[in-house]
Design an enzyme around this catalytic site. Structure first.
Site, short mmCIF file in Angstrom:
data_model
loop_
_atom_site.label_atom_id
_atom_site.label_comp_id
_atom_site.label_asym_id
_atom_site.label_seq_id
_atom_site.Cartn_x
_atom_site.Cartn_y
_atom_site.Cartn_z
N HIS A 166 -8.65 1.55 -0.45
CA HIS A 166 -8.58 0.71 -1.65
C HIS A 166 -9.98 0.28 -2.10
O HIS A 166 -10.24 -0.89 -2.38
CB HIS A 166 -7.67 -0.50 -1.43
CG HIS A 166 -6.24 -0.11 -1.16
ND1 HIS A 166 -5.42 0.34 -2.16
CD2 HIS A 166 -5.53 -0.07 -0.01
CE1 HIS A 166 -4.23 0.62 -1.63
NE2 HIS A 166 -4.28 0.38 -0.33
N SER A 207 0.82 -1.20 0.00
CA SER A 207 0.00 0.00 0.00
C SER A 207 0.86 1.26 0.00
O SER A 207 1.61 1.50 -0.94
CB SER A 207 -0.97 -0.03 1.19
OG SER A 207 -1.93 1.00 1.07
#
Length: 858
Positions: A118, A15
């Site tokens: 996300h 991430s």
């Protein structure tokens, strides 16, 4: 890793960690990474939609089937490993997915996150990120292969930064694919950063026998993880610059278990040779100690935790053969040599039988029993109780048992511990005249820059002293000690002038003294002057009036200065007091040059108006010579004990109650231990009160903040109302926060010393109308000798030691004199197992003569 000479073959990040991976691969510079991370976080933090995430212990295929049954928006956000998938979306939808997973036997939990990362919740952020000037253009990895958790594969340039980092916030993180790819490309994987989460996910992905992933810091400050990783890399043939591992590292000498101690009772260390002890009767012990002992104060200071000096056996045998005299020492060393093979010349009295000589419990008992049999005292004690002592302690105790047996007395180890223990003794600190030896090294203070720190730089004595020093060639200037000033004045030598206080109250005086000492602590010079010779620090007490004899203190700084010496052993430290006299400044200047020329690292001295010099000399007191006093404590008395519900003061209060049957009112700052109060403090208070109750002793607990005068007044009034009077005051309250003298600010110091010093002042004021017949100050020997990292505690205890006789707290003494039998004493002790004996003896302390009342340690 770069400093160790290690460069990665490939990098990847989870991430947000992908930004770091871009930098490590040479695709983005450091400034761009930090700017992009800040902007990315700012824009994502502005998303108004509430969302949530959840971790499901199942593969992504099963997670997809599960969320298809859920109403509402929820998607897969992370594929972390073959058995861990993270979903993201609307709060209710995510919670429904968690509930459904649990129904199907899948472990699931909602994650404590602020948004649904996300996921489409951040679709608006995509446009904003794409338009940022910081992500315009392309980038190409130049230092290492670059994996992307967005694509699940490797990236090759040129990479469109705007497209990649804008889409990255909404696309799922495919960490499992990257872990599998890295495992096939590399020989070892390293998790760079705090924690070991990614290592666990990677090792689960690569499987048993696959490429190993190692964390560099699985837990905070766990250096072993880095060492394991470096060892693994070394085995694989990596070239590592190991010298960088100990750059600027402070390396200390290894100390065995027997040398380590968090708090050493200094009086437990032998202060004279065991040969002497074994040759005298116990009734002659006090006299022998007075004749043969070292200075107890110097001995205790030498045992401060910061002291690098080892305790050696000054009576060590000169060779392997034993001395002809068969005393306890000779017998013990001979038995130890025969049983272990250790040469006698290698044995010192500080060695412990188990920790240092590595004897097991059986051999220890055999050794002690054998020695006892040779000395004729085998029936006197249980050998097992001496297993943990040092050689010196063993020899000392066996010598006394042998002496007792020789004179027909009871050779009891139990009696020895309770009554005849040679280190449980009373000392008085008498100030005796001692001339200062003349030194040719009188120019030490004239080298370098000297700073005089005083509350008032224009004070007459300060101005005159500065001029006198300048006339003697000292480069000196004065500066006022102003609270709140961060300005430091570099100097080679520091002189702290503490003139007579002119405050309207003792509490104001205390604040002024603390302010001066705290600021002086921050001005302390380095341990070596620019000339390469020792730097000097001196605390100067310039009295405006004649001292009372040679025992006047007035907020003495002796213990504080001694602590500075123990924390900075290369400094030359002095604590000096000068009585009022004609030409006082000139006398101080001459004495300073002579005192600081002496090579002793620490000196405390007093000068009277005739120029005579006095130093503190500890003298052993003989209990047989104590005269009984009229003042006593009995069953009808009420004893107010501050700090009396916890710790050693509570134990002493209990022992005193047993002896006198008096009513004990125990005072503490903690809440009274009712049924709802729990925790270590409340439990200890409750346990103390239960001990009193179990023995039929009268006690009661009262909560009070001694630092608040009104609280103390209410306390005294309430006790008088409920019990009729306060007949005895035992002041044992205190607070100790170990740290170097320069660390706390003025307010922090006041907070630390308030229970002991302000508490005493407030108690005196509250009891002034009807003074108790006895005041006892329970303090620490640190107030006599100082102790590293305990300077402020030492200061508070020294002032408290003087509380019952001389100023500053003695300003109330004349008011108490209306009670002709009033008596004050103080006990500055070290930790001892003989609490019962020591505390009970306070009921029969010396008569209130000047010498007897100056008990410094017991």
């Amino acid at each position: 890793m770069q400093r160790l000479g290690l460069s990665p073959y490939a990098v990847g990040g989870h991430s947000l960690g992908e930004l770091t991976a871009f930098h490590a691969a040479g695709a983005l510079d450091q400034k761009s990474v930090l700017q992009l991370a800040a902007l990315r976080g700012k824009l994502m933090g502005e998303v108004p939609v509430e969302g949530s995430m959840a971790s499901l212990s199942c593969p992504p295929s099963e997670a997809r089937q599960l969320i298809d049954w859920v109403n509402g928006y929820v998607v897969i956000a992370n594929v972390n490993s073959p058995t861990q998938t993270v979903v993201s979306g609307d709060v209710e939808a995510v919670r429904a997915a968690v509930a459904l997973a649990k129904e199907r036997g899948i472990r699931a939990r909602e994650l404590p996150v602020s948004a649904a990362f996300h996921s489409a919740h951040f679709s608006g952020t995509v446009t904003q990120l794409r338009d940022l000037p910081q992500v315009r253009g392309t980038a190409t990895p130049s230092k290492a292969r670059l994996y992307s958790t967005m694509t699940g594969g490797s990236l090759e340039g040129p990479i469109s930064l705007s497209e990649h980092f804008s889409e990255q916030v909404v696309q799922p993180v495919n960490f499992g694919s990257v872990a599998a790819l890295a495992g096939s490309d590399c020989d070892v994987l390293l998790e760079v950063g705090p924690g070991a989460v990614l290592s666990g996910l990677t090792n689960e992905t690569t499987g048993v026998g696959g490429t190993l992933c190692l964390p560099l810091e699985g837990k905070a400050r766990r250096d072993q993880d880095l060492n394991i990783a470096l060892g693994y890399l070394h085995i694989l043939g990596a070239e590592i610059n190991l010298a960088k591992l100990w750059d600027q590292r402070h390396i200390r000498r290894f100390r065995s278990a027997g040398e380590l101690s968090f708090f050493v009772n200094p009086c437990e260390k032998p202060v004279f040779d065991a040969d002497v002890m074994a040759s005298i009767h116990t009734q002659e012990l006090d006299q022998a100690q007075a004749e043969r002992s070292r200075d107890p104060v110097s001995h205790i200071r030498a045992l401060s935790p910061d002291s690098a000096r080892a305790i050696q056996d000054t009576g060590r045998a000169g060779g392997s053969s034993l001395p002809p005299q068969r005393n306890a020492k000779a017998v013990v060393l001979d038995v130890l040599h025969r049983q272990t093979g250790f040469p006698v010349e290698t044995l010192t009295l500080d060695l412990r039988l188990v920790d240092d000589l590595h004897l097991d419990s059986i051999k220890t008992v055999e050794l002690v029993s054998d020695a006892a049999e040779q000395l004729g005292i085998s029936e006197a004690f249980d050998a097992a109780q001496f297993a943990e002592v040092t050689l010196g302690e063993l020899i000392e105790r066996m010598g006394l048992l042998e002496a007792n047996a020789a004179r027909g007395g009871p050779a009891s180890a139990e009696r020895l511990d309770e009554a005849d223990n040679p280190w449980v003794a009373n000392f008085a600190l008498d100030w005796e005249e001692e001339r200062l030896s003349r030194s040719t090294d009188v120019d030490l203070l004239t080298e370098g820059r000297t700073l005089v720190l005083a509350p008032d730089a224009n004070d007459a004595i300060v101005v005159k002293l500065v001029q006198e020093l300048r006339d003697r060639g000292v480069n000196v200037h004065a500066r006022e000690a102003v609270n709140g000033s961060d300005a430091a004045t570099p100097c080679d030598h520091l002189l702290v002038v503490c003139p007579d206080m002119s405050a309207s109250s003792a509490t104001e005086e205390l604040s002024q003294v603390v302010e001066l000492l705290a600021l002086a602590a921050r001005e302390l010079p380095s341990t070596v002057a620019k000339s390469g010779r020792p730097s000097c620090v001196a605390w100067i007490r310039a009295r405006a009036g004649e001292a009372e004899g040679n025992t006047h203190y007035d907020w003495s700084t002796d213990a504080f200065a001694a602590t500075v010496h123990l924390e900075r052993r290369k400094l030359r430290v002095r604590s000096l007091e000068f009585a009022c006299t004609d030409g006082q400044a000139a006398r101080i200047a001459d004495a300073l040059l002579q005192e600081l020329a002496d090579e002793q690292p620490f000196v405390s001295a007093r000068y009277d108006s005739d120029g005579r010099r006095f130093v503190g000399a500890p003298r052993l007191q003989h209990r047989a010579s104590y005269a009984p006093r009229a003042t006593s404590i009995g069953p009808n008395d009420v004893v107010l004990v501050t700090g009396g519900a916890k710790g050693i003061t509570a134990q002493c209060a209990l022992a005193l109650a047993r002896e006198t049957r008096a009513t004990m009112v125990l005072v503490g700052s903690s809440r009274a231990p009712d049924a709802e109060a729990h925790g270590p403090g409340a439990d200890e208070i409750r346990e103390t009160l239960l001990k009193f109750e179990a023995e039929g002793l009268r006690s009661e607990y009262r909560q009070c903040d001694l630092a608040v005068r009104e609280d103390v007044e209410r306390l005294v009034a309430a006790v008088r109302k409920d019990f009729g009077s306060v007949d005895v005051l035992v002041h044992g309250a205190g607070l100790n926060r170990p740290r170097r003298v320069e660390e706390p600010n003025v307010s922090e110091v006041i907070e630390e010393i308030a229970p002991k010093l302000l508490g005493a002042l407030h108690l005196f004021a509250a009891l002034e109308d009807v003074p108790p017949k006895m005041f006892v100050a329970l303090t620490s020997v640190i107030g006599v000798v100082g102790m590293a990292h305990n300077g402020w505690y030492a200061f508070a205890n020294q002032v408290s030691i003087e509380a019952s006789a001389n100023s500053p707290l003695g300003i109330h003494r004349w008011r108490w004199s209306r009670s002709p039998t009033a008596f004050g004493t103080r006990w500055a002790w070290v930790p001892s197992s003989a609490v019962s004996s020591a505390s009970a003896s306070s009921a029969s302390t010396p008569s209130p003569s000047r010498k007897a009342s100056r008990v410094s340690s017991s």
